[in-house]
Design a protein around this motif. Sequence first.
Motif, PDB file in Angstrom:
ATOM      1  N   ALA A   1       0.960  -0.940   0.001  1.00 23.18           N
ATOM      2  CA  ALA A   1      -0.066   0.049  -0.196  1.00 23.18           C
ATOM      3  C   ALA A   1       0.939   1.255   0.041  1.00 23.18           C
ATOM      4  O   ALA A   1       0.390   2.429  -0.110  1.00 23.18           O
ATOM      5  N   LEU A   2       2.169   0.993   0.144  1.00 18.93           N
ATOM      6  CA  LEU A   2       3.112   2.197   0.020  1.00 18.93           C
ATOM      7  C   LEU A   2       3.438   2.794  -1.320  1.00 18.93           C
ATOM      8  O   LEU A   2       3.679   1.990  -2.138  1.00 18.93           O
ATOM      9  N   ARG A   3       3.483   4.037  -1.350  1.00 17.35           N
ATOM     10  CA  ARG A   3       3.764   4.613  -2.769  1.00 17.35           C
ATOM     11  C   ARG A   3       4.730   5.665  -2.381  1.00 17.35           C
ATOM     12  O   ARG A   3       4.600   6.558  -1.316  1.00 17.35           O
ATOM     13  N   VAL A   4       5.979   5.883  -3.008  1.00 20.33           N
ATOM     14  CA  VAL A   4       6.713   6.891  -2.689  1.00 20.33           C
ATOM     15  C   VAL A   4       7.027   7.722  -4.195  1.00 20.33           C
ATOM     16  O   VAL A   4       7.552   6.972  -5.131  1.00 20.33           O
ATOM     17  N   ASP A   5       7.000   9.027  -4.002  1.00 21.51           N
ATOM     18  CA  ASP A   5       7.346   9.742  -5.360  1.00 21.51           C
ATOM     19  C   ASP A   5       8.455  10.647  -4.877  1.00 21.51           C
ATOM     20  O   ASP A   5       8.486  11.510  -3.943  1.00 21.51           O
ATOM     21  N   ILE A   6       9.766  10.256  -5.353  1.00 20.04           N
ATOM     22  CA  ILE A   6      11.026  10.958  -4.992  1.00 20.04           C
ATOM     23  C   ILE A   6      10.937  12.149  -5.182  1.00 20.04           C
ATOM     24  O   ILE A   6      11.505  13.174  -4.324  1.00 20.04           O
TER      25      ILE A   6
ATOM     26  N   VAL B   1       5.372  10.332   0.450  1.00 15.83           N
ATOM     27  CA  VAL B   1       5.145   9.401   0.970  1.00 15.83           C
ATOM     28  C   VAL B   1       3.600   8.894   1.257  1.00 15.83           C
ATOM     29  O   VAL B   1       2.894   9.808   2.041  1.00 15.83           O
ATOM     30  N   THR B   2       2.956   8.246   0.623  1.00 16.91           N
ATOM     31  CA  THR B   2       1.494   7.622   1.042  1.00 16.91           C
ATOM     32  C   THR B   2       1.370   6.318   1.204  1.00 16.91           C
ATOM     33  O   THR B   2       2.029   5.516   0.726  1.00 16.91           O
ATOM     34  N   VAL B   3       0.614   6.109   2.237  1.00 17.04           N
ATOM     35  CA  VAL B   3       0.049   4.593   2.447  1.00 17.04           C
ATOM     36  C   VAL B   3      -1.546   4.702   2.189  1.00 17.04           C
ATOM     37  O   VAL B   3      -2.243   5.271   2.822  1.00 17.04           O
ATOM     38  N   ASP B   4      -2.072   3.786   1.134  1.00 20.38           N
ATOM     39  CA  ASP B   4      -3.315   3.818   0.777  1.00 20.38           C
ATOM     40  C   ASP B   4      -3.779   5.073   0.564  1.00 20.38           C
ATOM     41  O   ASP B   4      -5.057   5.716   0.688  1.00 20.38           O
ATOM     42  N   GLY B   5      -3.205   5.885  -0.089  1.00 17.78           N
ATOM     43  CA  GLY B   5      -3.476   7.321  -0.344  1.00 17.78           C
ATOM     44  C   GLY B   5      -3.234   8.486   0.800  1.00 17.78           C
ATOM     45  O   GLY B   5      -3.395   9.674   0.439  1.00 17.78           O
ATOM     46  N   ALA B   6      -2.917   7.943   1.759  1.00 19.66           N
ATOM     47  CA  ALA B   6      -2.761   9.041   2.879  1.00 19.66           C
ATOM     48  C   ALA B   6      -1.617   9.292   3.189  1.00 19.66           C
ATOM     49  O   ALA B   6      -0.723   8.373   3.218  1.00 19.66           O
TER      50      ALA B   6
END
Length: 237
Positions: free
Chosen positions: A146-151, A156-161
């Motif tokens: 669920a983790l997204r990282v945009d360098i 940094v988001t988890v499930d969009g949060a």
Amino acid sequence: MIYLVEDETAIRELILYTLNGAGLQATGFGDGKGFWQALRERDEKEHKTEPALVILDLMLPGEDGLAILKRLRSSKKFSSIPVILLTAKGTEYDKVLGLNSGADDYLVKPVGMMELVARTKALLRRTAQDKGEKEDKGAEHFSLGALRVDIPAHKVTVDGAEISLTLKEFDLLVFLLRHEDIVFSRERLLNQVWGFSYAGETRTVDTHIRTLRGKLLSAGSLVKTVRGIGYKIGETT
Ligand code: CA
């Protein structure tokens, strides 16, 4: 150029012969003294700070392989050279000790020459990939569970949060994500993420791992402790 430090002439010759035969340029040294001298000369004369890889025997006359490895890892110029340890010892303790001291791979003697070539090539590939990733803008986004990282956006988001991280927590997370499922010792993380290596300061890493884990809790336990060795990130255990 691959540097090999091995005091037993027959083994040294065999490895050099094999590596060169496999198209990998390699040169050998019988002890740490010759190795350091060549390293310094290469640095001064050719302005090249490092060989592509070092294969290091553990049992050597004078400075042993582990001491050489520690010196390499704590030096400013040579800290990122990939190192394969070569040793007759094959106990769990020695393996952990070697990896904790910053070795990238470990081969137990008697080493099969085909395995040696395969491991050497794999490590060279991995290193080239790391360098490539640093330059490659395509690798500026990561997702894991669920983790997204945009360098570039430092987001940094988890499930969009959105999750708020400190600069070092962010750097640590990105470094681990770039090397998913690879275990790093505290010393290595300190060296790679903080850019220095003080043996006494590895608690800094533990602290940052702890806060990072807390902040990423909603994504599950992605940051893992590998007992006796260090940390890694990944979905698998
Ligand atoms: Ca030896």
